[in-house]
Design a protein around this motif. Structure first.
Motif: not given
Length: 368
Positions: A28-31, A77-79, A85-87, A147-148
């Motif tokens: 969830p908190t990763d990209v 992809e983002v959690g 952040f976004r794709p 991680p973000q």
């Protein structure tokens, strides 16, 4: 099931193999980042061939392991809990990993966490294996999770190849911040021709340092460094003079405001001892090079001269973002980097053949 290619080390001393494995899914908190470039650390060959002998108490990731310290790429992809952040975002992925919940982490000083680990490289902690298990993907792969809080947004004028050097540039920047480098100060950089040394020089120029003194062993590289700003840079070939005496002769007997020790792990202890003598009363010595052997220090001199010796390990993600802004505005010029790029399939050739022919000007990069 989505798949990807990754270079994996199955045992110390063996070449990496290019394996097809399952592509990870971000928590969830990763990209999930699609890697576009990953810097090759000059020390990587020693790590994958000699690590247990050199540093038996500092763990590597479990085999088969994916190395690659300095990745840059595009968010794929983002959690569900990622906010900033976004794709499509272009990013540098700082490899600094920590537990996130101890006092040091909650204070924002992640590098002081007992779990401190450099993803895709090694850990300085006996407890680092836990972090490797959480983040097993380094930059020598087509995709990796992170991680973000480890992401630096890249402006359009920073290439992925340049961003793949941010680890070294950021390490130098973190050290210079600790040294209070700024307008009017005098710097002494021990190992000025190496990867950290040239990065420190470029940053000193960007930060308004008035005079930069530096030592090295290769005369040709020393002159290349001096040519970056001939009026502000002075260089000395090690062995020609005592570097401490030389530095004070160029500063009316005062010495440099700070010393950046950028020597490699196997550098001479005597060289580092001599560089300590280059600092003025009340100055700072910041060590980022990591000379491995014990360095005797005259504690009475340290007290009398009120000199501080500081160990600096990596940098914060916020400092990485500051670097990106410095390049974006033109304050920091990264055009000095000479890129030598290799496809993922040639990662072993790249690592084993890395000679750093042009010292800190060379930038060896894997393109997954």
């Amino acid at each position: 099931m989505a798949m990807m290619r990754a270079a994996r080390l199955h045992a110390i001393g063996e070449p990496m193999s290019i394996d097809t494995i399952e592509r990870p899914t971000p928590r969830p908190t990763d990209v999930l980042v699609r890697v576009k470039a990953c810097g090759i650390v000059p020390n990587m060959a020693n790590v994958i061939n000699n690590w247990p002998t050199w540093f038996p108490h500092q763990p590597l990731a479990r085999f088969p392991a994916i190395f690659g310290l300095d990745p840059a790429g595009v968010v794929d992809e983002v959690g569900e809990a990622v906010i900033g952040f976004r794709p499509g975002d272009r990013v540098y992925v700082s490899p600094l990993r920590s537990c996130g919940s101890c006092y040091a982490c909650r204070a924002g000083t992640f590098s002081r966490c007992r779990y401190f680990t450099l993803n895709g490289y090694f850990s300085t902690s006996r407890d680092g294996q836990r972090i490797f298990d959480l983040y097993p993907y380094g930059g020598f792969s087509e995709y990796m999770t992170a991680p973000q809080h480890a992401l630096v947004k890249l402006p359009s004028n920073v290439t992925f190849e340049q961003a793949a050097r941010f680890g070294y540039i950021g390490t130098a920047y973190g050290a210079l911040r600790l040294a209070n480098a700024g307008p009017g100060t005098v710097a002494f950089i021990d190992g000025i021709t190496g990867t950290l040394g040239v990065a420190s020089t470029m940053l000193c120029l960007a930060m308004g340092v008035a005079k930069i003194l530096g030592t090295g062993r290769n005369e040709e590289l020393l002159q290349r460094v001096k040519a970056l700003a001939p009026q502000r840079i002075e260089v000395l070939k090690l062995g020609d003079k005592l570097s401490g005496e030389w530095a004070k002769a160029l500063t009316d007997g005062e010495g440099a405001d700070f010393v950046i020790s950028a020597l490699g792990a196997r550098a001479s202890v005597e060289t580092m001892q001599d560089s300590l003598m280059a600092v003025r009363r009340g100055g700072k010595v910041v060590n980022v090079g990591g000379v491995a052997d014990p360095v005797p220090v005259d504690m009475k001199w340290l007290m009398d001269e009120q000199v501080q010796i500081i160990g600096s390990n990596w940098f914060t993600t916020a400092q990485g973002q500051e670097l990106a802004h410095m390049v974006e505005t033109g304050a920091l010029d990264l055009s000095y980097l000479e890129h030598e790029c290799y496809p993922l399939a040639e990662v072993n050739t790249a690592i084993s053949g890395l000679k750093n022919r042009h010292g800190g000007f060379s930038n060896y990069v894997v393109i997954p």
